[in-house]
Design an enzyme around this catalytic site. Structure first.
Site, PDB file in Angstrom:
ATOM      1  N   GLU A   1      20.272  30.320  28.625  1.00 60.23           N
ATOM      2  CA  GLU A   1      20.112  31.203  27.410  1.00 60.23           C
ATOM      3  C   GLU A   1      19.621  30.480  26.151  1.00 60.23           C
ATOM      4  O   GLU A   1      18.778  30.900  25.451  1.00 60.23           O
ATOM      5  CB  GLU A   1      21.458  31.763  27.258  1.00 60.23           C
ATOM      6  CG  GLU A   1      21.369  33.008  25.945  1.00 60.23           C
ATOM      7  CD  GLU A   1      22.880  33.311  25.834  1.00 60.23           C
ATOM      8  OE1 GLU A   1      23.231  34.516  25.839  1.00 60.23           O
ATOM      9  OE2 GLU A   1      23.774  32.650  25.169  1.00 60.23           O
ATOM     10  N   THR A  39      30.514  39.660  23.721  1.00 54.03           N
ATOM     11  CA  THR A  39      31.160  39.730  22.188  1.00 54.03           C
ATOM     12  C   THR A  39      32.175  40.989  22.091  1.00 54.03           C
ATOM     13  O   THR A  39      31.643  42.056  22.566  1.00 54.03           O
ATOM     14  CB  THR A  39      30.182  39.632  21.231  1.00 54.03           C
ATOM     15  OG1 THR A  39      29.208  38.578  21.563  1.00 54.03           O
ATOM     16  CG2 THR A  39      30.762  39.522  19.644  1.00 54.03           C
ATOM     17  N   GLY A  73      28.011  41.610  28.460  1.00 55.31           N
ATOM     18  CA  GLY A  73      29.175  42.181  27.720  1.00 55.31           C
ATOM     19  C   GLY A  73      30.107  41.261  27.349  1.00 55.31           C
ATOM     20  O   GLY A  73      31.104  41.000  28.205  1.00 55.31           O
ATOM     21  N   THR A 130      33.239  34.983  17.835  1.00 56.27           N
ATOM     22  CA  THR A 130      33.015  33.925  18.524  1.00 56.27           C
ATOM     23  C   THR A 130      34.146  33.348  19.510  1.00 56.27           C
ATOM     24  O   THR A 130      33.755  32.578  20.449  1.00 56.27           O
ATOM     25  CB  THR A 130      32.594  32.892  17.428  1.00 56.27           C
ATOM     26  OG1 THR A 130      31.748  33.325  16.536  1.00 56.27           O
ATOM     27  CG2 THR A 130      31.975  31.580  18.025  1.00 56.27           C
TER      28      THR A 130
HETATM   29  C1  LIG Z   1      21.594  41.801  17.118  1.00 58.36           C
HETATM   30  C2  LIG Z   1      22.744  41.177  18.059  1.00 58.36           C
HETATM   31  C3  LIG Z   1      22.485  41.208  19.289  1.00 58.36           C
HETATM   32  C4  LIG Z   1      23.531  40.503  20.048  1.00 58.36           C
HETATM   33  N1  LIG Z   1      23.422  40.524  21.348  1.00 58.36           N
HETATM   34  C5  LIG Z   1      24.688  40.295  22.208  1.00 58.36           C
HETATM   35  C6  LIG Z   1      24.634  40.597  23.621  1.00 58.36           C
HETATM   36  O1  LIG Z   1      23.819  40.870  24.341  1.00 58.36           O
HETATM   37  N2  LIG Z   1      26.033  40.435  24.201  1.00 58.36           N
HETATM   38  C7  LIG Z   1      26.913  39.773  23.579  1.00 58.36           C
HETATM   39  O2  LIG Z   1      28.024  39.298  24.098  1.00 58.36           O
HETATM   40  N3  LIG Z   1      26.832  39.495  22.193  1.00 58.36           N
HETATM   41  C8  LIG Z   1      25.862  39.569  21.498  1.00 58.36           C
HETATM   42  N4  LIG Z   1      25.643  39.343  20.053  1.00 58.36           N
HETATM   43  C9  LIG Z   1      26.839  38.726  19.568  1.00 58.36           C
HETATM   44  C10 LIG Z   1      26.620  37.425  19.028  1.00 58.36           C
HETATM   45  O3  LIG Z   1      26.512  36.544  19.883  1.00 58.36           O
HETATM   46  C11 LIG Z   1      27.758  37.215  17.799  1.00 58.36           C
HETATM   47  O4  LIG Z   1      27.452  38.024  16.754  1.00 58.36           O
HETATM   48  C12 LIG Z   1      27.700  35.774  17.361  1.00 58.36           C
HETATM   49  O5  LIG Z   1      28.073  34.936  18.290  1.00 58.36           O
HETATM   50  C13 LIG Z   1      28.399  35.489  16.251  1.00 58.36           C
HETATM   51  O6  LIG Z   1      29.874  35.973  16.471  1.00 58.36           O
HETATM   52  P1  LIG Z   1      30.319  37.251  15.480  1.00 58.36           P
HETATM   53  O7  LIG Z   1      29.350  38.163  15.302  1.00 58.36           O
HETATM   54  O8  LIG Z   1      31.628  37.757  16.117  1.00 58.36           O
HETATM   55  O9  LIG Z   1      30.792  36.329  14.387  1.00 58.36           O
HETATM   56  P2  LIG Z   1      32.144  35.524  13.651  1.00 58.36           P
HETATM   57  O10 LIG Z   1      32.604  34.990  14.984  1.00 58.36           O
HETATM   58  O11 LIG Z   1      32.823  36.746  13.245  1.00 58.36           O
HETATM   59  O12 LIG Z   1      31.700  34.765  12.674  1.00 58.36           O
HETATM   60  C14 LIG Z   1      31.181  35.084  11.458  1.00 58.36           C
HETATM   61  C15 LIG Z   1      30.751  33.748  10.935  1.00 58.36           C
HETATM   62  O13 LIG Z   1      31.951  32.608  10.439  1.00 58.36           O
HETATM   63  C16 LIG Z   1      31.380  31.548  11.592  1.00 58.36           C
HETATM   64  N5  LIG Z   1      32.519  31.001  11.920  1.00 58.36           N
HETATM   65  C17 LIG Z   1      33.373  31.536  12.817  1.00 58.36           C
HETATM   66  N6  LIG Z   1      34.419  30.554  13.215  1.00 58.36           N
HETATM   67  C18 LIG Z   1      33.978  29.385  12.604  1.00 58.36           C
HETATM   68  C19 LIG Z   1      34.575  28.016  12.849  1.00 58.36           C
HETATM   69  N7  LIG Z   1      35.762  27.697  13.546  1.00 58.36           N
HETATM   70  N8  LIG Z   1      34.016  27.212  12.022  1.00 58.36           N
HETATM   71  C20 LIG Z   1      32.963  27.587  11.242  1.00 58.36           C
HETATM   72  N9  LIG Z   1      32.315  28.697  11.255  1.00 58.36           N
HETATM   73  C21 LIG Z   1      32.966  29.608  11.705  1.00 58.36           C
HETATM   74  C22 LIG Z   1      30.184  31.744  12.329  1.00 58.36           C
HETATM   75  O14 LIG Z   1      29.548  30.840  12.599  1.00 58.36           O
HETATM   76  C23 LIG Z   1      29.580  32.838  11.737  1.00 58.36           C
HETATM   77  O15 LIG Z   1      28.567  32.480  10.887  1.00 58.36           O
HETATM   78  C24 LIG Z   1      24.537  39.785  19.420  1.00 58.36           C
HETATM   79  C25 LIG Z   1      24.757  39.921  17.963  1.00 58.36           C
HETATM   80  C26 LIG Z   1      23.626  40.482  17.288  1.00 58.36           C
HETATM   81  C27 LIG Z   1      23.745  40.556  15.778  1.00 58.36           C
END
Ligand SMILES: Cc1cc2nc3c(=O)[nH]c(=O)nc-3n(C[C@H](O)[C@H](O)[C@H](O)COP(=O)(O)OP(=O)(O)OC[C@H]3O[C@@H](n4cnc5c(N)ncnc54)[C@H](O)[C@@H]3O)c2cc1C
Length: 409
Positions: free
Chosen positions: A267, A147, A145, A153
């Protein structure tokens, strides 16, 4: 299915005449029995099994149980705690073979690496209490847990709080994309224990907890499944005054961000290995089909328009595979592998996605038919350029930490 005639032996693992003389391949050769055992286990879980689960969005309980019983998910747990004590290279080979067999390791891959945080930073008492039970398969530690919906991110901005109250912490907040939460007994949770404005450094004030979800569900912990484009058992998790015993803190309070980061290389390497397995599956499928499918009186694979994309996907996969091996070798030598683990994950995720796209194109209309499994694997492998770290963030890491360019965020 016959192995493609390209110097690559799919049956015996990832050996090729082109690289068989390099020292690292001797290490890979030792893994042949592990690879064969994984393949044999996976043969009991054919395409029909995964298709049914995909339709129902159901969890592959039997598959995960079989992997657990065979000891594969305890690969990285040291022998003193009842695990197999294998190397990262061996663990990567296990994950790769699962994917190359057409199965989906995402159902349980976290079991392999989340325990690393407990192993490296947990107390002797915590390790003794949990690791043997995890190795025996009595406890599942599959939920991670970190995100949250608002911070994404930007982990340091997370809002879930854990406030000390006697010998407990009171947790409030929300996580999203907490995969496998409904199928896990324990969760590794990152929460803020000191308000950001009161911390001495940007990364301080976050703490890692090992939460016993069996006790927590219905008592301050609510899990809601999220339906996604593939069968991934992911969820959103809500904490409302959840009481977590203080002995659930891993390491020192306030230093959790560092502990979570320290688990990320493992990971990245393991998920990169899964992508290599996916790419091999797509390339094998496409090569076989290109040799069999006759249109205009000849196999479609005789056309360079079909051959070249397959060859290109193969080259991309092989290059990525080298980086995965490099990262794993550095990891197990105890050397810094942050750059290599990130690059491996990036190259392998791009390679598997390119191979998936190529495989659909090679199959024409049949690439869309459920019974070929290609559209399912296509959806499954799409995830890995986004999670567990998205492409842009890997590029950002390399730009800043390897090339010395200014931090962009
Ligand atoms: C199916 C699935 C399973 C997952 N499982 C887990 C889990 O078990 N545990 C957990 O903790 N998380 C989990 N995640 C979360 C996953 O790690 C995040 O979705 C991923 O890291 C991207 O974060 P976000 O979705 O919040 O995107 P955001 O942070 O909102 O970013 C959206 C887009 O903007 C880009 N972006 C953001 N900031 C910047 C920047 N400064 N410069 C350039 N580009 C940028 C990103 O690269 C991305 O393409 C899972 C996600 C999915 C979809």
């Amino acid at each position: 299915m016959a192995a493609p005639n390209c110097g690559y032996d799919y049956e015996s693992g990832c050996k090729s005449e082109m690289t068989a003389n390099t020292p690292r391949d001797f290490a890979q050769e030792d893994l042949a029995p592990i690879r064969e055992s994984v393949r044999a286990l996976c043969a009991d879980f054919p395409g029909e099994y995964w298709r049914r689960l995909d339709r129902e969005r159901a969890y592959p309980e039997e598959f995960v149980t079989a992997l657990t019983k065979a000891g594969f998910l305890a690969a990285l747990i040291p022998e003193e705690y009842g695990g197999s004590g294998l190397t990262m290279t061996a663990a990567a080979a296990i994950m790769e073979e699962i994917q190359a067999s057409g199965c989906n390791g995402a159902a349980c891959h976290a079991q392999m690496y989340t325990m690393g945080t407990l192993l490296r930073h947990g107390s002797a008492e915590q390790k003794k209490r949990y690791l043997p039970a995890i190795a025996r398969g009595e406890l599942r530690l599959q939920a991670f847990g970190v995100t949250e919906p608002t911070s994404g991110t930007d982990t340091l901005s997370l809002r879930t709080t854990a406030m000390r109250d006697g010998d407990h912490y009171i947790v409030n907040g929300q996580k999203i994309w907490t995969s496998r939460a409904e199928h896990s007994d324990l969760m590794l949770l990152l929460a803020r224990t000191t308000p950001r404005e009161q911390t001495t450094s940007r990364t301080a004030g976050l703490t890692v907890f090992l939460v016993d979800m069996r006790a927590a569900r219905g008592n301050g912990l609510t899990i809601r499944p999220i339906r996604t484009m593939m069968n991934h058992a992911t969820t959103e998790v809500f904490f409302e005054n959840l009481r977590v015993p203080a002995d659930g803190v891993i390491g020192r309070e306030g230093e959790g961000f560092r502990y979570i980061l320290s688990g990320m290389n493992a990971e990245r390497i393991l998920i990169a290995a899964e992508c290599i397995g996916d790419a091999k599956w797509f390339i094998e499928k496409a090569t076989a089909y290109a040799g069999e499918r006759v249109v205009f009186g000849r196999p479609i694979g005789q056309n360079q328009g079909i051959q070249f994309p397959i060859a290109r996907a193969y080259i991309g996969m092989r290059a990525a595979e080298l980086m995965v091996r490099e990262a794993a070798a550095l990891y197990e030598a105890g050397r810094d592998c942050g750059a290599e683990a990130n690059m491996a994950k990036h190259l392998a995720a791009e390679a598997s996605w390119a191979a998936a796209d190529m495989c659909v194109q090679t199959h024409g209309g049949f690439g869309f038919a459920e019974e070929f499994d290609i559209e399912r694997k296509f959806r499954e492998t799409r995830l890995y350029t986004v999670a567990p770290i998205s492409t842009n963030l890997v590029l950002s890491y390399i730009a800043e930490h390897v090339l010395g360019l200014p931090r962009s965020y």
